[in-house]
Enzyme design. Structure first.
Site, PDB file in Angstrom:
ATOM      1  N   GLY A  98     -24.304  -8.191 -22.348  1.00 46.13           N
ATOM      2  CA  GLY A  98     -24.555  -7.219 -21.285  1.00 46.13           C
ATOM      3  C   GLY A  98     -24.441  -5.754 -21.670  1.00 46.13           C
ATOM      4  O   GLY A  98     -24.939  -5.328 -22.719  1.00 46.13           O
ATOM      5  N   ASP A 129      -8.711 -11.233 -26.758  1.00 47.64           N
ATOM      6  CA  ASP A 129      -8.665 -11.015 -25.315  1.00 47.64           C
ATOM      7  C   ASP A 129      -8.250  -9.555 -25.099  1.00 47.64           C
ATOM      8  O   ASP A 129      -7.328  -9.060 -25.759  1.00 47.64           O
ATOM      9  CB  ASP A 129      -7.640 -11.973 -24.681  1.00 47.64           C
ATOM     10  N   LYS A 131     -12.420  -1.884  -8.826  1.00 44.38           N
ATOM     11  CA  LYS A 131     -13.286  -0.789  -9.265  1.00 44.38           C
ATOM     12  C   LYS A 131     -12.933   0.519  -8.538  1.00 44.38           C
ATOM     13  O   LYS A 131     -13.157   1.609  -9.072  1.00 44.38           O
ATOM     14  CB  LYS A 131     -14.762  -1.170  -9.071  1.00 44.38           C
ATOM     15  N   TYR A 169     -12.732  -7.640  -6.201  1.00 47.84           N
ATOM     16  CA  TYR A 169     -13.556  -7.015  -7.244  1.00 47.84           C
ATOM     17  C   TYR A 169     -13.756  -5.528  -6.928  1.00 47.84           C
ATOM     18  O   TYR A 169     -13.500  -4.655  -7.760  1.00 47.84           O
ATOM     19  CB  TYR A 169     -14.904  -7.724  -7.392  1.00 47.84           C
ATOM     20  N   ASN A 205     -15.087  -1.172 -20.900  1.00 46.14           N
ATOM     21  CA  ASN A 205     -16.196  -1.848 -20.216  1.00 46.14           C
ATOM     22  C   ASN A 205     -15.886  -3.299 -19.852  1.00 46.14           C
ATOM     23  O   ASN A 205     -16.446  -3.821 -18.885  1.00 46.14           O
ATOM     24  CB  ASN A 205     -17.437  -1.783 -21.138  1.00 46.14           C
ATOM     25  N   PRO A 215     -22.241   1.710 -11.881  1.00 49.03           N
ATOM     26  CA  PRO A 215     -23.568   1.113 -11.683  1.00 49.03           C
ATOM     27  C   PRO A 215     -23.633   0.247 -10.432  1.00 49.03           C
ATOM     28  O   PRO A 215     -22.638  -0.335 -10.000  1.00 49.03           O
ATOM     29  CB  PRO A 215     -23.771   0.229 -12.925  1.00 49.03           C
TER      30      PRO A 215
HETATM   31  P1  NDP Z   1     -21.064  -9.400 -18.906  1.00 47.47           P
HETATM   32  O1  NDP Z   1     -20.395 -10.594 -18.299  1.00 47.47           O
HETATM   33  O2  NDP Z   1     -22.355  -9.607 -19.612  1.00 47.47           O
HETATM   34  O3  NDP Z   1     -20.067  -8.653 -19.875  1.00 47.47           O
HETATM   35  C1  NDP Z   1     -18.665  -8.690 -19.750  1.00 47.47           C
HETATM   36  C2  NDP Z   1     -18.057  -8.468 -21.095  1.00 47.47           C
HETATM   37  O4  NDP Z   1     -16.644  -8.395 -20.933  1.00 47.47           O
HETATM   38  C3  NDP Z   1     -18.345  -9.598 -22.068  1.00 47.47           C
HETATM   39  O5  NDP Z   1     -18.603  -9.055 -23.338  1.00 47.47           O
HETATM   40  C4  NDP Z   1     -17.053 -10.402 -22.089  1.00 47.47           C
HETATM   41  O6  NDP Z   1     -16.872 -10.983 -23.381  1.00 47.47           O
HETATM   42  C5  NDP Z   1     -16.038  -9.278 -21.851  1.00 47.47           C
HETATM   43  N1  NDP Z   1     -14.777  -9.771 -21.306  1.00 47.47           N
HETATM   44  C6  NDP Z   1     -14.545 -10.310 -20.092  1.00 47.47           C
HETATM   45  N2  NDP Z   1     -13.253 -10.684 -19.988  1.00 47.47           N
HETATM   46  C7  NDP Z   1     -12.663 -10.366 -21.168  1.00 47.47           C
HETATM   47  C8  NDP Z   1     -11.362 -10.520 -21.704  1.00 47.47           C
HETATM   48  N3  NDP Z   1     -10.372 -11.074 -20.984  1.00 47.47           N
HETATM   49  N4  NDP Z   1     -11.100 -10.100 -22.957  1.00 47.47           N
HETATM   50  C9  NDP Z   1     -12.094  -9.539 -23.703  1.00 47.47           C
HETATM   51  N5  NDP Z   1     -13.352  -9.358 -23.253  1.00 47.47           N
HETATM   52  C10 NDP Z   1     -13.622  -9.776 -22.007  1.00 47.47           C
HETATM   53  O7  NDP Z   1     -21.258  -8.377 -17.691  1.00 47.47           O
HETATM   54  P2  NDP Z   1     -21.731  -6.839 -17.630  1.00 47.47           P
HETATM   55  O8  NDP Z   1     -22.202  -6.359 -18.927  1.00 47.47           O
HETATM   56  O9  NDP Z   1     -22.638  -6.751 -16.459  1.00 47.47           O
HETATM   57  O10 NDP Z   1     -20.368  -6.151 -17.204  1.00 47.47           O
HETATM   58  C11 NDP Z   1     -19.721  -5.152 -17.960  1.00 47.47           C
HETATM   59  C12 NDP Z   1     -18.909  -4.281 -17.029  1.00 47.47           C
HETATM   60  O11 NDP Z   1     -19.782  -3.656 -16.091  1.00 47.47           O
HETATM   61  C13 NDP Z   1     -17.864  -5.010 -16.184  1.00 47.47           C
HETATM   62  O12 NDP Z   1     -16.699  -4.218 -16.120  1.00 47.47           O
HETATM   63  C14 NDP Z   1     -18.524  -5.118 -14.805  1.00 47.47           C
HETATM   64  O13 NDP Z   1     -17.568  -5.189 -13.778  1.00 47.47           O
HETATM   65  C15 NDP Z   1     -19.283  -3.817 -14.772  1.00 47.47           C
HETATM   66  N6  NDP Z   1     -20.412  -3.750 -13.856  1.00 47.47           N
HETATM   67  C16 NDP Z   1     -21.417  -4.668 -13.886  1.00 47.47           C
HETATM   68  C17 NDP Z   1     -22.468  -4.563 -13.021  1.00 47.47           C
HETATM   69  C18 NDP Z   1     -23.559  -5.567 -12.947  1.00 47.47           C
HETATM   70  O14 NDP Z   1     -24.215  -5.679 -11.895  1.00 47.47           O
HETATM   71  N7  NDP Z   1     -23.855  -6.287 -14.013  1.00 47.47           N
HETATM   72  C19 NDP Z   1     -22.599  -3.415 -12.105  1.00 47.47           C
HETATM   73  C20 NDP Z   1     -21.452  -2.530 -12.147  1.00 47.47           C
HETATM   74  C21 NDP Z   1     -20.443  -2.678 -13.006  1.00 47.47           C
HETATM   75  P3  NDP Z   1     -16.201 -12.383 -23.741  1.00 47.47           P
HETATM   76  O15 NDP Z   1     -16.483 -13.324 -22.614  1.00 47.47           O
HETATM   77  O16 NDP Z   1     -16.833 -12.757 -25.048  1.00 47.47           O
HETATM   78  O17 NDP Z   1     -14.736 -12.078 -23.900  1.00 47.47           O
HETATM   79  C1  8X3 Z   2     -21.376  -4.959  -9.862  1.00 49.75           C
HETATM   80  C2  8X3 Z   2     -22.295  -4.426  -8.818  1.00 49.75           C
HETATM   81  O1  8X3 Z   2     -23.008  -4.637  -6.399  1.00 49.75           O
HETATM   82  O2  8X3 Z   2     -22.672  -6.693  -7.643  1.00 49.75           O
HETATM   83  O3  8X3 Z   2     -20.281  -4.153  -9.990  1.00 49.75           O
HETATM   84  O4  8X3 Z   2     -20.770  -5.374  -6.982  1.00 49.75           O
HETATM   85  S1  8X3 Z   2     -22.175  -5.333  -7.413  1.00 49.75           S
END
Ligand code: NDP
Ligand code: 8X3
Length: 254
Positions: A13, A57, A155, A151, A85, A181
Protein backbone atom coordinates in the site's frame (compact mmCIF):
# COMPACT_ATOMS: atom_id res chain seq x y z
CA UNK A 1 18.48 17.84 -0.95
CA UNK A 2 18.16 14.13 -0.21
CA UNK A 3 17.02 12.56 3.04
CA UNK A 4 17.18 9.30 4.96
CA UNK A 5 13.52 8.41 5.50
CA UNK A 6 12.30 5.72 7.90
CA UNK A 7 8.91 4.41 6.70
CA UNK A 8 6.83 2.05 8.82
CA UNK A 9 4.25 -0.21 7.20
CA UNK A 10 6.13 -0.40 3.91
CA UNK A 11 5.40 -3.98 2.82
CA UNK A 12 2.29 -2.89 0.88
CA UNK A 13 0.00 0.00 0.00
CA UNK A 14 0.99 3.57 0.87
CA UNK A 15 4.25 2.67 2.62
CA UNK A 16 5.69 0.67 -0.28
CA UNK A 17 4.72 3.39 -2.77
CA UNK A 18 6.17 6.13 -0.56
CA UNK A 19 9.46 4.18 -0.53
CA UNK A 20 9.45 3.83 -4.34
CA UNK A 21 8.61 7.50 -4.90
CA UNK A 22 11.26 8.78 -2.48
CA UNK A 23 14.05 6.54 -3.79
CA UNK A 24 13.12 7.63 -7.28
CA UNK A 25 13.56 11.20 -6.07
CA UNK A 26 17.05 10.45 -4.69
CA UNK A 27 16.30 9.71 -1.03
CA UNK A 28 17.44 6.68 0.99
CA UNK A 29 14.80 4.66 2.80
CA UNK A 30 14.59 2.34 5.78
CA UNK A 31 11.44 0.25 5.43
CA UNK A 32 9.72 -1.63 8.25
CA UNK A 33 6.91 -4.19 8.38
CA UNK A 34 6.35 -7.73 9.62
CA UNK A 35 6.42 -9.55 6.25
CA UNK A 36 10.10 -10.04 5.46
CA UNK A 37 9.56 -11.51 1.97
CA UNK A 38 7.73 -8.35 0.83
CA UNK A 39 10.43 -6.09 2.28
CA UNK A 40 13.18 -8.15 0.66
CA UNK A 41 11.63 -7.90 -2.79
CA UNK A 42 11.04 -4.15 -2.37
CA UNK A 43 14.69 -3.76 -1.33
CA UNK A 44 15.77 -5.67 -4.46
CA UNK A 45 13.55 -3.42 -6.59
CA UNK A 46 14.91 -0.20 -5.03
CA UNK A 47 18.56 -1.29 -4.76
CA UNK A 48 20.37 -2.35 -1.58
CA UNK A 49 22.40 0.87 -1.66
CA UNK A 50 19.18 2.92 -1.40
CA UNK A 51 17.13 0.77 0.95
CA UNK A 52 17.57 -1.00 4.28
CA UNK A 53 14.79 -3.04 5.82
CA UNK A 54 13.66 -4.02 9.29
CA UNK A 55 11.37 -7.04 9.50
CA UNK A 56 9.64 -6.44 12.82
CA UNK A 57 6.39 -5.67 14.50
CA UNK A 58 6.16 -1.88 14.83
CA UNK A 59 5.31 -2.45 18.51
CA UNK A 60 8.62 -4.22 19.15
CA UNK A 61 10.64 -1.23 20.39
CA UNK A 62 13.71 -3.21 21.38
CA UNK A 63 14.15 -4.99 18.03
CA UNK A 64 13.61 -1.73 16.15
CA UNK A 65 16.17 0.17 18.26
CA UNK A 66 18.79 -2.56 17.73
CA UNK A 67 18.12 -2.73 13.99
CA UNK A 68 18.40 1.07 13.64
CA UNK A 69 21.71 1.04 15.52
CA UNK A 70 22.96 -1.69 13.21
CA UNK A 71 21.97 0.34 10.14
CA UNK A 72 23.76 3.37 11.59
CA UNK A 73 26.94 1.36 12.22
CA UNK A 74 26.93 -0.27 8.77
CA UNK A 75 25.65 2.60 6.62
CA UNK A 76 26.08 5.76 8.76
CA UNK A 77 22.47 6.64 8.00
CA UNK A 78 20.89 9.07 10.44
CA UNK A 79 17.14 9.45 10.14
CA UNK A 80 16.01 12.81 8.78
CA UNK A 81 12.36 11.91 8.30
CA UNK A 82 10.11 9.44 10.13
CA UNK A 83 6.96 8.40 8.27
CA UNK A 84 4.64 6.80 10.83
CA UNK A 85 2.49 4.97 8.30
CA UNK A 86 1.95 1.47 9.77
CA UNK A 87 -1.65 1.18 10.84
CA UNK A 88 -4.89 -0.64 10.37
CA UNK A 89 -8.63 -0.72 10.74
CA UNK A 90 -10.34 -3.83 12.10
CA UNK A 91 -14.03 -4.26 11.48
CA UNK A 92 -16.76 -1.85 10.41
CA UNK A 93 -19.40 -2.88 12.91
CA UNK A 94 -21.39 -0.72 15.26
CA UNK A 95 -19.60 -0.04 18.55
CA UNK A 96 -22.00 -2.27 20.49
CA UNK A 97 -21.12 -5.21 18.23
CA UNK A 98 -17.37 -4.68 17.95
CA UNK A 99 -14.69 -6.94 19.41
CA UNK A 100 -12.62 -5.47 22.21
CA UNK A 101 -9.57 -7.26 20.77
CA UNK A 102 -10.04 -5.35 17.47
CA UNK A 103 -10.20 -2.06 19.32
CA UNK A 104 -7.08 -2.93 21.31
CA UNK A 105 -5.14 -3.91 18.18
CA UNK A 106 -5.96 -0.58 16.51
CA UNK A 107 -5.02 1.43 19.60
CA UNK A 108 -1.81 -0.56 20.00
CA UNK A 109 -0.63 -0.08 16.41
CA UNK A 110 -2.14 3.24 15.36
CA UNK A 111 -1.44 5.06 18.62
CA UNK A 112 0.99 3.32 20.97
CA UNK A 113 3.51 2.19 18.35
CA UNK A 114 3.42 5.59 16.63
CA UNK A 115 3.97 7.37 19.93
CA UNK A 116 6.82 5.02 20.99
CA UNK A 117 8.73 5.42 17.75
CA UNK A 118 8.29 9.18 17.82
CA UNK A 119 9.45 9.27 21.45
CA UNK A 120 12.54 7.24 20.52
CA UNK A 121 13.60 9.27 17.48
CA UNK A 122 12.57 12.81 18.40
CA UNK A 123 15.39 13.59 20.88
CA UNK A 124 17.94 12.51 18.26
CA UNK A 125 16.35 14.84 15.70
CA UNK A 126 16.35 17.74 18.17
CA UNK A 127 20.01 17.03 19.00
CA UNK A 128 20.93 17.10 15.30
CA UNK A 129 18.90 20.27 14.77
CA UNK A 130 16.66 18.91 12.04
CA UNK A 131 13.89 16.40 11.53
CA UNK A 132 10.47 15.81 10.04
CA UNK A 133 7.77 13.53 11.41
CA UNK A 134 5.08 12.62 8.91
CA UNK A 135 2.12 10.84 10.48
CA UNK A 136 -0.45 8.91 8.48
CA UNK A 137 -3.77 10.12 9.79
CA UNK A 138 -7.08 9.83 7.99
CA UNK A 139 -10.23 11.75 7.22
CA UNK A 140 -11.73 9.26 9.69
CA UNK A 141 -10.05 11.34 12.41
CA UNK A 142 -12.19 14.36 11.49
CA UNK A 143 -15.45 12.97 10.10
CA UNK A 144 -17.35 10.29 12.00
CA UNK A 145 -18.98 7.46 10.04
CA UNK A 146 -20.91 4.37 11.17
CA UNK A 147 -18.51 1.60 12.16
CA UNK A 148 -15.55 3.98 12.28
CA UNK A 149 -15.69 4.09 16.09
CA UNK A 150 -12.20 3.27 17.42
CA UNK A 151 -10.42 3.48 14.05
CA UNK A 152 -11.53 7.10 13.62
CA UNK A 153 -10.66 7.84 17.24
CA UNK A 154 -7.10 6.58 16.76
CA UNK A 155 -6.70 8.87 13.75
CA UNK A 156 -8.13 11.81 15.73
CA UNK A 157 -5.38 11.10 18.24
CA UNK A 158 -2.80 11.11 15.45
CA UNK A 159 -4.08 14.48 14.23
CA UNK A 160 -4.02 16.14 17.64
CA UNK A 161 -0.69 14.54 18.59
CA UNK A 162 0.81 15.94 15.38
CA UNK A 163 -0.49 19.45 16.12
CA UNK A 164 0.70 19.27 19.73
CA UNK A 165 4.16 18.14 18.61
CA UNK A 166 4.35 21.30 16.54
CA UNK A 167 3.45 23.33 19.62
CA UNK A 168 6.51 21.88 21.37
CA UNK A 169 8.88 21.92 18.41
CA UNK A 170 8.27 25.10 16.43
CA UNK A 171 11.56 26.56 17.71
CA UNK A 172 13.60 23.37 17.17
CA UNK A 173 13.59 23.18 13.35
CA UNK A 174 11.49 20.02 13.50
CA UNK A 175 8.60 19.69 11.07
CA UNK A 176 5.48 17.64 11.77
CA UNK A 177 2.78 16.81 9.23
CA UNK A 178 -0.44 14.85 9.49
CA UNK A 179 -1.45 13.38 6.13
CA UNK A 180 -5.20 12.70 6.14
CA UNK A 181 -6.33 10.61 3.17
CA UNK A 182 -9.88 9.63 2.36
CA UNK A 183 -11.02 6.55 0.47
CA UNK A 184 -7.94 4.94 -1.08
CA UNK A 185 -7.69 1.72 -3.07
CA UNK A 186 -4.64 -0.20 -4.27
CA UNK A 187 -3.66 -1.25 -0.74
CA UNK A 188 -4.57 -4.03 1.68
CA UNK A 189 -6.48 -1.67 3.98
CA UNK A 190 -9.99 -3.07 3.37
CA UNK A 191 -8.75 -6.68 3.15
CA UNK A 192 -7.27 -6.24 6.63
CA UNK A 193 -10.37 -4.39 7.88
CA UNK A 194 -12.62 -7.25 6.69
CA UNK A 195 -10.16 -9.92 7.88
CA UNK A 196 -9.37 -11.49 4.51
CA UNK A 197 -12.88 -11.26 2.95
CA UNK A 198 -11.84 -10.24 -0.57
CA UNK A 199 -15.35 -9.82 -1.95
CA UNK A 200 -16.28 -7.42 0.84
CA UNK A 201 -12.99 -5.54 0.47
CA UNK A 202 -13.40 -5.14 -3.31
CA UNK A 203 -16.95 -3.85 -2.90
CA UNK A 204 -15.65 -0.77 -1.09
CA UNK A 205 -14.04 0.52 -4.31
CA UNK A 206 -16.53 -0.83 -6.88
CA UNK A 207 -18.05 1.80 -9.18
CA UNK A 208 -15.93 4.67 -7.91
CA UNK A 209 -12.50 6.19 -8.39
CA UNK A 210 -10.62 6.18 -5.08
CA UNK A 211 -7.26 7.70 -4.29
CA UNK A 212 -4.32 5.40 -5.01
CA UNK A 213 -1.06 4.83 -3.08
CA UNK A 214 0.83 6.89 -5.68
CA UNK A 215 -1.36 9.93 -4.89
CA UNK A 216 -0.45 9.68 -1.21
CA UNK A 217 3.22 9.02 -1.96
CA UNK A 218 3.39 12.17 -4.09
CA UNK A 219 1.84 14.16 -1.23
CA UNK A 220 4.43 12.79 1.21
CA UNK A 221 7.26 13.60 -1.21
CA UNK A 222 5.88 17.13 -1.58
CA UNK A 223 5.66 17.90 2.16
CA UNK A 224 9.13 16.45 2.82
CA UNK A 225 10.85 18.29 -0.02
CA UNK A 226 9.31 21.70 0.48
CA UNK A 227 11.80 24.42 1.46
CA UNK A 228 12.70 23.94 5.12
CA UNK A 229 10.94 27.08 6.32
CA UNK A 230 7.56 25.61 5.30
CA UNK A 231 5.64 23.17 7.50
CA UNK A 232 2.42 21.60 6.28
CA UNK A 233 0.52 20.93 9.52
CA UNK A 234 -2.34 18.88 8.07
CA UNK A 235 -3.06 17.70 4.56
CA UNK A 236 -6.60 16.41 4.04
CA UNK A 237 -6.98 14.60 0.72
CA UNK A 238 -10.17 13.05 -0.67
CA UNK A 239 -10.96 11.55 -4.03
CA UNK A 240 -13.18 13.84 -6.08
CA UNK A 241 -15.91 11.23 -5.68
CA UNK A 242 -16.02 11.54 -1.85
CA UNK A 243 -17.41 14.22 0.47
CA UNK A 244 -18.62 14.42 4.08
CA UNK A 245 -22.33 13.62 4.51
CA UNK A 246 -25.09 15.44 6.36
CA UNK A 247 -25.74 14.84 10.06
CA UNK A 248 -28.23 12.05 10.86
CA UNK A 249 -31.40 12.65 12.85
CA UNK A 250 -33.35 9.64 14.11
CA UNK A 251 -37.06 10.51 14.27
CA UNK A 252 -38.66 7.98 16.56
CA UNK A 253 -42.17 9.35 16.09
CA UNK A 254 -42.35 8.16 12.45
P1 NDP B 1 -2.01 -1.63 3.99
O1 NDP B 1 -2.76 -2.64 4.80
O2 NDP B 1 -1.72 -1.95 2.57
O3 NDP B 1 -0.67 -1.24 4.71
C1 NDP B 1 -0.46 -1.32 6.10
C2 NDP B 1 0.99 -1.51 6.37
O4 NDP B 1 1.19 -1.48 7.78
C3 NDP B 1 1.51 -2.85 5.87
O5 NDP B 1 2.78 -2.67 5.30
C4 NDP B 1 1.60 -3.70 7.13
O6 NDP B 1 2.68 -4.63 7.00
C5 NDP B 1 1.94 -2.62 8.15
N1 NDP B 1 1.59 -3.01 9.52
C6 NDP B 1 0.36 -3.20 10.04
N2 NDP B 1 0.46 -3.60 11.32
C7 NDP B 1 1.78 -3.66 11.61
C8 NDP B 1 2.54 -4.03 12.74
N3 NDP B 1 1.95 -4.42 13.88
N4 NDP B 1 3.89 -4.00 12.69
C9 NDP B 1 4.51 -3.61 11.54
N5 NDP B 1 3.85 -3.24 10.42
C10 NDP B 1 2.51 -3.28 10.47
O7 NDP B 1 -2.90 -0.30 4.08
P2 NDP B 1 -2.63 1.22 3.62
O8 NDP B 1 -1.40 1.35 2.84
O9 NDP B 1 -3.90 1.69 3.02
O10 NDP B 1 -2.51 1.92 5.03
C11 NDP B 1 -1.37 2.63 5.47
C12 NDP B 1 -1.80 3.68 6.47
O11 NDP B 1 -2.70 4.59 5.84
C13 NDP B 1 -2.54 3.16 7.70
O12 NDP B 1 -2.11 3.87 8.83
C14 NDP B 1 -4.01 3.48 7.39
O13 NDP B 1 -4.76 3.64 8.56
C15 NDP B 1 -3.85 4.78 6.64
N6 NDP B 1 -4.95 5.16 5.77
C16 NDP B 1 -5.42 4.33 4.80
C17 NDP B 1 -6.44 4.73 3.98
C18 NDP B 1 -7.05 3.85 2.95
O14 NDP B 1 -8.21 4.08 2.57
N7 NDP B 1 -6.33 2.88 2.42
C19 NDP B 1 -6.99 6.10 4.06
C20 NDP B 1 -6.43 6.87 5.16
C21 NDP B 1 -5.44 6.43 5.93
P3 NDP B 1 2.77 -6.11 7.58
O15 NDP B 1 1.39 -6.68 7.59
O16 NDP B 1 3.73 -6.80 6.66
O17 NDP B 1 3.35 -5.95 8.96
C1 8X3 C 1 -9.23 5.17 5.81
C2 8X3 C 1 -10.27 6.03 5.16
O1 8X3 C 1 -12.74 6.54 5.06
O2 8X3 C 1 -12.09 4.20 5.11
O3 8X3 C 1 -8.63 5.84 6.83
O4 8X3 C 1 -11.88 5.54 7.10
S1 8X3 C 1 -11.80 5.54 5.63
Amino acid sequence: MSFVVFITGASSGFGAEIARTLVNHGDKVIILARRKDKLQSLQEELGVQNCAFIAADVNDNKTIALALEDIYIKRHWEIDVLVNNAGLARGLTSANQSLLSDWEEMIQTNILALVSLTHYLLPKMVERGYGHIVNMGSIAGSYPYPGGNVYGATKAFVKQFSLNLRADLYDKNIRVTDIEPGLAGGSEFSLVRFKGDEAKANQVYEGTTPLMPKDIAEAVKWVIHLPKHININRLEIMPTTQAPAALNVHKNNL
